[in-house]
Design an enzyme around this catalytic site. Sequence first.
Site, short mmCIF file in Angstrom:
data_model
loop_
_atom_site.label_atom_id
_atom_site.label_comp_id
_atom_site.label_asym_id
_atom_site.label_seq_id
_atom_site.Cartn_x
_atom_site.Cartn_y
_atom_site.Cartn_z
N PHE A 1 23.22 61.66 16.95
CA PHE A 1 24.23 62.71 16.84
C PHE A 1 23.81 63.84 15.88
CE2 PHE A 1 28.04 64.35 14.69
CZ PHE A 1 28.81 64.79 15.75
N TYR B 1 33.46 72.12 17.44
CA TYR B 1 33.28 70.68 17.72
C TYR B 1 34.60 69.93 17.52
CZ TYR B 1 31.93 65.82 17.51
OH TYR B 1 31.87 64.47 17.75
#
Length: 251
Positions: free
Chosen positions: A187, A150
């Site tokens: 998220f 990420y």
Amino acid sequence: MQKTICITGATSGFGRACAERFAADGWRLIVIGRRAERLAQLRDQLSASPIHAVTLDVRDPEAVSAMVRDLPPEFGAIDVLVNNAGLALGLEGAHQASLADWETMIDTNIKGLCYLTRCLLPAMVTRNRGHIINMGSIAGNYPYPGGNVYGTTKAFVKQFSRNLLTDLIRTKIRVTNIEPGLSESEFSLVRFHGDQGKASAVYQGTEPLRPVDIAEIVHWVTTVPPHVNICTVEVMPVCQSCGPLAVHREP
Ligand code: NDP
Ligand code: 8X3
């Protein structure tokens, strides 16, 4: 003249807040996401604004091209692209993480962002106006355990933003990379594959950034005079800071 903004990932969090913010300022909106029902809801909510909603997976380059090709004429001259669609999946160490999760992050956060940019840039260059606003992250600046792929996708977004500026030096097109820290949206729910307990724990005892805070910043970078380019905005909640470098000591 009414301006047009294209926002990816407008069905939730930052993207949705951006749609609301720019609608309030009288912009024409192109909103993109995979969840059609959320887009329909947004279209109803913002019905006072001209709004073109496109159900689209940014990982599909043909679908991205078709979206651009099929834009209704009144939405064809895009002033601002907000490359916001993205996600984190998992928080396991690199030796345990899911390869499928890694691929999804790379395909969405890197390749999807490239597809939108590549498809929309030529018209901006022809018109010699436009603004690309990429949603990076502090995860692209500072490593943290489990942030492996990420964080690396967001480091790509940072360097891609800089390289875009370099390529566009002879144009009036602006490029901004926004790098938020801890922010409450869907998220973490996505990161933990729908585990609400784990997601809520991320924000426990903190006052995180809110999507409206990010939308205000996205809006602000578009309002500075045309000769000013805000290259990078790194933003954290007051409760967050960088950690010390780690040292492992044998017992
Ligand atoms: P949300 O999960 O609330 O929103 C993510 C958005 O991205 C949704 O609208 C989702 O729509 C969209 N999206 C995901 N995958 C795709 C896809 N393949 N195609 C189209 N749209 C997609 O999270 P945030 O609002 O917090 O995140 C927005 C961006 O900000 C992301 O790039 C994230 O990495 C970044 N960021 C978030 C931080 C945070 O702490 N929240 C901090 C720093 C950066 P749908 O599911 O309908 O497709
Ligand atoms: C989101 C912020 O710190 O959870 O990009 O990676 S973090």
